[in-house]
Scaffold this motif. Structure first.
Motif, PDB file in Angstrom:
ATOM      1  N   THR A   1       0.842  -1.206   0.000  1.00 60.28           N
ATOM      2  CA  THR A   1       0.000   0.000   0.000  1.00 60.28           C
ATOM      3  C   THR A   1       0.877   1.256   0.000  1.00 60.28           C
ATOM      4  OG1 THR A   1      -1.403  -1.309   1.431  1.00 60.28           O
ATOM      5  CG2 THR A   1      -2.036   0.997   1.137  1.00 60.28           C
ATOM      6  N   LEU A   2       1.914   1.258   0.856  1.00 59.37           N
ATOM      7  CA  LEU A   2       2.808   2.426   0.906  1.00 59.37           C
ATOM      8  C   LEU A   2       3.460   2.641  -0.464  1.00 59.37           C
ATOM      9  CD1 LEU A   2       4.384   4.605   2.602  1.00 59.37           C
ATOM     10  CD2 LEU A   2       6.158   2.872   2.912  1.00 59.37           C
ATOM     11  N   ALA A   3       3.941   1.506  -1.059  1.00 58.03           N
ATOM     12  CA  ALA A   3       4.614   1.619  -2.359  1.00 58.03           C
ATOM     13  C   ALA A   3       3.659   2.162  -3.419  1.00 58.03           C
ATOM     14  CB  ALA A   3       5.168   0.257  -2.764  1.00 58.03           C
ATOM     15  N   ALA A   4       2.411   1.641  -3.394  1.00 58.17           N
ATOM     16  CA  ALA A   4       1.432   2.081  -4.398  1.00 58.17           C
ATOM     17  C   ALA A   4       1.153   3.576  -4.226  1.00 58.17           C
ATOM     18  CB  ALA A   4       0.144   1.276  -4.257  1.00 58.17           C
ATOM     19  N   SER A   5       1.058   4.032  -2.973  1.00 61.65           N
ATOM     20  CA  SER A   5       0.763   5.454  -2.748  1.00 61.65           C
ATOM     21  C   SER A   5       1.904   6.334  -3.253  1.00 61.65           C
ATOM     22  CB  SER A   5       0.495   5.715  -1.270  1.00 61.65           C
ATOM     23  OG  SER A   5       1.715   5.624  -0.560  1.00 61.65           O
ATOM     24  N   ARG A   6       3.101   5.762  -3.353  1.00 60.86           N
ATOM     25  CA  ARG A   6       4.247   6.529  -3.877  1.00 60.86           C
ATOM     26  C   ARG A   6       4.537   6.228  -5.346  1.00 60.86           C
ATOM     27  NH1 ARG A   6       7.710   8.971   0.352  1.00 60.86           N
ATOM     28  NH2 ARG A   6       6.391   8.768   2.175  1.00 60.86           N
TER      29      ARG A   6
ATOM     30  N   VAL B   1       5.532   3.401  -6.568  1.00 57.10           N
ATOM     31  CA  VAL B   1       6.789   2.641  -6.661  1.00 57.10           C
ATOM     32  C   VAL B   1       6.414   1.161  -6.791  1.00 57.10           C
ATOM     33  CG1 VAL B   1       8.821   1.920  -5.340  1.00 57.10           C
ATOM     34  CG2 VAL B   1       8.110   4.317  -5.302  1.00 57.10           C
ATOM     35  N   SER B   2       7.079   0.448  -7.709  1.00 60.35           N
ATOM     36  CA  SER B   2       6.732  -0.972  -7.858  1.00 60.35           C
ATOM     37  C   SER B   2       7.699  -1.838  -7.040  1.00 60.35           C
ATOM     38  CB  SER B   2       6.777  -1.375  -9.335  1.00 60.35           C
ATOM     39  OG  SER B   2       8.113  -1.297  -9.786  1.00 60.35           O
ATOM     40  N   LEU B   3       7.162  -2.929  -6.499  1.00 59.86           N
ATOM     41  CA  LEU B   3       7.972  -3.839  -5.676  1.00 59.86           C
ATOM     42  C   LEU B   3       8.115  -5.178  -6.386  1.00 59.86           C
ATOM     43  CD1 LEU B   3       6.351  -3.422  -2.116  1.00 59.86           C
ATOM     44  CD2 LEU B   3       8.299  -2.210  -3.081  1.00 59.86           C
ATOM     45  N   SER B   4       9.313  -5.757  -6.346  1.00 62.58           N
ATOM     46  CA  SER B   4       9.472  -7.096  -6.926  1.00 62.58           C
ATOM     47  C   SER B   4      10.491  -7.880  -6.106  1.00 62.58           C
ATOM     48  CB  SER B   4       9.967  -6.989  -8.377  1.00 62.58           C
ATOM     49  OG  SER B   4      11.260  -6.415  -8.364  1.00 62.58           O
ATOM     50  N   HIS B   5      10.478  -9.200  -6.285  1.00 67.62           N
ATOM     51  CA  HIS B   5      11.506  -9.984  -5.597  1.00 67.62           C
ATOM     52  C   HIS B   5      11.995 -11.129  -6.456  1.00 67.62           C
ATOM     53  CE1 HIS B   5       8.548 -13.084  -4.651  1.00 67.62           C
ATOM     54  NE2 HIS B   5       7.773 -12.162  -4.110  1.00 67.62           N
ATOM     55  N   GLU B   6      13.208 -11.576  -6.165  1.00 75.42           N
ATOM     56  CA  GLU B   6      13.789 -12.704  -6.880  1.00 75.42           C
ATOM     57  C   GLU B   6      14.329 -13.641  -5.813  1.00 75.42           C
ATOM     58  OE1 GLU B   6      16.825 -11.573  -9.731  1.00 75.42           O
ATOM     59  OE2 GLU B   6      17.693 -13.579  -9.457  1.00 75.42           O
ATOM     60  N   LEU B   7      13.583 -14.723  -5.575  1.00 75.70           N
ATOM     61  CA  LEU B   7      13.945 -15.632  -4.486  1.00 75.70           C
ATOM     62  C   LEU B   7      13.980 -17.059  -5.020  1.00 75.70           C
ATOM     63  CD1 LEU B   7      11.390 -14.052  -1.998  1.00 75.70           C
ATOM     64  CD2 LEU B   7      13.852 -13.766  -1.870  1.00 75.70           C
ATOM     65  N   PRO B   8      15.145 -17.554  -5.429  1.00 75.65           N
ATOM     66  CA  PRO B   8      15.218 -18.910  -5.971  1.00 75.65           C
ATOM     67  C   PRO B   8      14.694 -19.941  -4.970  1.00 75.65           C
ATOM     68  CG  PRO B   8      17.343 -17.790  -6.104  1.00 75.65           C
ATOM     69  CD  PRO B   8      16.439 -16.916  -5.316  1.00 75.65           C
ATOM     70  N   ASP B   9      14.118 -21.048  -5.509  1.00 78.28           N
ATOM     71  CA  ASP B   9      13.545 -22.108  -4.646  1.00 78.28           C
ATOM     72  C   ASP B   9      14.563 -22.641  -3.660  1.00 78.28           C
ATOM     73  OD1 ASP B   9      11.166 -21.900  -5.842  1.00 78.28           O
ATOM     74  OD2 ASP B   9      11.474 -23.569  -7.256  1.00 78.28           O
ATOM     75  N   ASP B  10      15.827 -22.724  -4.134  1.00 75.15           N
ATOM     76  CA  ASP B  10      16.826 -23.386  -3.292  1.00 75.15           C
ATOM     77  C   ASP B  10      17.581 -22.412  -2.386  1.00 75.15           C
ATOM     78  OD1 ASP B  10      18.094 -22.035  -5.233  1.00 75.15           O
ATOM     79  OD2 ASP B  10      19.516 -23.624  -5.772  1.00 75.15           O
ATOM     80  N   VAL B  11      17.025 -21.187  -2.175  1.00 69.56           N
ATOM     81  CA  VAL B  11      17.748 -20.234  -1.330  1.00 69.56           C
ATOM     82  C   VAL B  11      17.832 -20.788   0.104  1.00 69.56           C
ATOM     83  CG1 VAL B  11      15.698 -18.814  -0.839  1.00 69.56           C
ATOM     84  CG2 VAL B  11      17.951 -17.800  -0.670  1.00 69.56           C
TER      85      VAL B  11
ATOM     86  N   PRO C   1       8.308   8.774  -8.052  1.00 67.41           N
ATOM     87  CA  PRO C   1       7.160   8.144  -8.709  1.00 67.41           C
ATOM     88  C   PRO C   1       7.622   7.407  -9.965  1.00 67.41           C
ATOM     89  CG  PRO C   1       6.670  10.418  -8.139  1.00 67.41           C
ATOM     90  CD  PRO C   1       8.134  10.217  -7.882  1.00 67.41           C
ATOM     91  N   GLY C   2       7.147   6.180 -10.137  1.00 64.96           N
ATOM     92  CA  GLY C   2       7.565   5.369 -11.288  1.00 64.96           C
ATOM     93  C   GLY C   2       8.823   4.560 -10.978  1.00 64.96           C
ATOM     94  N   GLY C   3       9.374   4.709  -9.781  1.00 63.00           N
ATOM     95  CA  GLY C   3      10.616   3.997  -9.419  1.00 63.00           C
ATOM     96  C   GLY C   3      10.366   2.536  -9.061  1.00 63.00           C
ATOM     97  N   ARG C   4      11.458   1.784  -8.858  1.00 60.94           N
ATOM     98  CA  ARG C   4      11.335   0.353  -8.552  1.00 60.94           C
ATOM     99  C   ARG C   4      12.157  -0.007  -7.325  1.00 60.94           C
ATOM    100  NH1 ARG C   4      12.763   0.520 -13.746  1.00 60.94           N
ATOM    101  NH2 ARG C   4      14.836  -0.307 -13.290  1.00 60.94           N
ATOM    102  N   VAL C   5      11.678  -1.049  -6.629  1.00 58.18           N
ATOM    103  CA  VAL C   5      12.430  -1.621  -5.510  1.00 58.18           C
ATOM    104  C   VAL C   5      12.474  -3.126  -5.722  1.00 58.18           C
ATOM    105  CG1 VAL C   5      12.445  -2.063  -3.023  1.00 58.18           C
ATOM    106  CG2 VAL C   5      11.726   0.177  -3.870  1.00 58.18           C
ATOM    107  N   GLY C   6      13.649  -3.705  -5.656  1.00 58.03           N
ATOM    108  CA  GLY C   6      13.766  -5.162  -5.847  1.00 58.03           C
ATOM    109  C   GLY C   6      14.522  -5.798  -4.694  1.00 58.03           C
ATOM    110  N   VAL C   7      14.022  -6.929  -4.231  1.00 55.15           N
ATOM    111  CA  VAL C   7      14.725  -7.659  -3.167  1.00 55.15           C
ATOM    112  C   VAL C   7      15.127  -9.028  -3.709  1.00 55.15           C
ATOM    113  CG1 VAL C   7      14.589  -8.537  -0.806  1.00 55.15           C
ATOM    114  CG2 VAL C   7      13.333  -6.479  -1.421  1.00 55.15           C
ATOM    115  N   CYS C   8      16.403  -9.388  -3.556  1.00 52.55           N
ATOM    116  CA  CYS C   8      16.891 -10.691  -4.030  1.00 52.55           C
ATOM    117  C   CYS C   8      17.588 -11.411  -2.893  1.00 52.55           C
ATOM    118  CB  CYS C   8      17.952 -10.551  -5.128  1.00 52.55           C
ATOM    119  SG  CYS C   8      17.458  -9.531  -6.466  1.00 52.55           S
ATOM    120  N   ALA C   9      17.573 -12.725  -2.942  1.00 53.51           N
ATOM    121  CA  ALA C   9      18.352 -13.506  -1.968  1.00 53.51           C
ATOM    122  C   ALA C   9      19.049 -14.629  -2.716  1.00 53.51           C
ATOM    123  CB  ALA C   9      17.435 -14.059  -0.898  1.00 53.51           C
TER     124      ALA C   9
END
Ligand SMILES: Nc1ncnc2c1ncn2[C@@H]1O[C@H](COP(=O)(O)OP(=O)(O)OP(=O)(O)O)[C@@H](O)[C@H]1O
Ligand SMILES: [Mg+2]
Length: 384
Positions: free
Chosen positions: A235-240, A242-252, A279-287
């Protein structure tokens, strides 16, 4: 102001002339500055005047006894190292000397090498004590600065809220009164949220310092934890915008650590990545698993951090001042992140380009399943 102790100066207090002479010669040859005195009273005067680092004192002397001298020496300088010379090297004399505050004792007769060694060790110990004392003073100063700063930070929003409430109480029934009241109430809400956040972060730090947070070491599965944290910020990201994404391999691999701390860590990194974005920015989390550890990356396309601010970024209360940005934070978030990561035996680093974005990299030890030992042998394995 107190005169600092002279690091390489030794005072010898002994009523036995050959002993004074021998000590002076041996230690002078080793590079120490030595002064010798035949009784406690003169020795104490000299110590008060010249502030040596170490005093060799005979335990049994006419006039002032060795134990009295030791007590007075520590009144003059609590950091002074005292070595007792004694002709009656019994356990009881050693205990007597130690109880009086001596660092060590040297039974007569002793070799030049024994004397040199004990003096050298005495100076080394003194140096360690001084360093420990400095560190203690520095910690105390830091604690006081922290309390002063937090008090100030708590007072500022409280004063603001008080002023708005006062204004509202005296607000007259004019046509714009409703709009004014709504505006001031909104401002009060912002300031009270600020207060709540500061108190929460302060408590987190206190719990980390007190050991009630961060000591747990269990298996923590990163995938569901990251997914839950990201979900809570949609919700916070949408209000700003900003898009959220993640990359979490099965074997992490799982982390070996504290799940609450890991959540606090990701909460802070993800909030920052959204808050200092555009606005229009991105945030990505990877492990990812790397040899021996797990690497968690939080990357954003936000404002970035000025190069000269990077060395201070994890310091308590540090905030980057940006023209036109009036976001209210406490500057404790990243400091807490570093405390958590260090507590869990990992590292945190940042790479950032102003105007392009930032990447925070957290490395943590991964959880290894316990290996079955000989005691866990199956039913078929028995001896006899
Ligand atoms: N991802 C990021 N992009 C740009 N600047 C950042 C980022 N993360 C942190 N910063 C800068 O570093 C400063 C310190 O961050 P930190 O999280 O410690 O405090 P804060 O966000 O100001 O307050 P809070 O303690 O409430 O989180 C911020 O004020 C911000 O200027
Ligand atoms: Mg923050």
């Amino acid at each position: 102001m107190d005169t600092p102790a002279v690091p390489d100066a030794v005072v010898v207090i002994d009523d036995d002339y050959p002993m004074r002479l021998a000590c002076s010669q041996i230690l002078s040859r080793s590079g120490y500055r030595v002064d010798a005195f035949e009784d406690g009273a003169r020795g104490l005067d000299a110590v008060a005047a010249s502030k040596p680092g170490l005093v060799l004192v005979d335990l049994k002397m006419p006039g002032l006894s060795g134990t009295e001298v030791i007590a007075r020496l520590h009144e003059i300088d609590p950091t002074i190292t005292v070595v007792v010379i004694t002709g009656y090297a019994t356990i009881s004399t050693a205990v007597e000397a130690m109880k009086a505050g001596a660092y060590d004792f040297l039974p007569k007769p002793f070799s030049p090498e024994e004397l040199r060694l004990i003096v050298q060790r005495g100076f080394e110990r003194r140096q360690l004590q001084i360093e420990a004392r400095h560190a203690e003073v520095e910690r105390e100063l830091q604690r006081r600065r922290f309390v002063t700063f937090v008090t100030h930070q708590l007072k500022t929003p409280l004063v603001a809220v008080h002023q708005f409430l006062d204004l509202m109480q005296r607000l007259e029934d004019t046509p714009d009164a409703v709009a004014k009241r709504a505006d001031w109430l909104a401002r009060c809400l912002v300031r009270t949220e600020e207060l709540q956040r500061l108190i929460e972060e302060w408590l987190t730090l206190a719990r980390l310092e007190g050991g009630t947070l961060g000591r747990q070491r269990i298996r923590v599965d990163v995938r569901p934890l990251v997914a839950t944290v990201l979900e809570s910020y949609r919700t916070l990201a949408a209000s700003r915008e900003v898009s959220l994404s993640h990359e979490l391999p099965d074997d992490v691999c799982p982390v070996h650590g504290d799940p609450i701390c890991l959540t606090v860590l990701l909460d802070n990194l993800v909030t920052n990545a959204i808050q200092y974005n555009r606005p229009g920015g991105r945030v990505g989390v990877c492990a990812h698993c790397t040899p021996g550890e797990i690497l968690i990356t939080v990357e954003d396309t936000g404002a970035g951090i000025p190069h000269d601010a990077l060395p201070f970024l994890f310091d308590e209360f540090f905030r980057v001042r940006r023209p036109g940005n009036h976001s209210r934070g406490t500057g404790l978030g990243l400091h807490i992140c570093r405390r958590i990561v260090t507590e869990m035996g990992g590292t945190i680093e940042v790479e950032s380009t102003e105007g392009a974005g930032s990447t925070f990299r957290v490395r943590l030890p991964f959880y290894a399943e316990p290996v079955a030992g000989p005691g866990d042998a199956g039913p078929g394995d028995h001896v006899g």
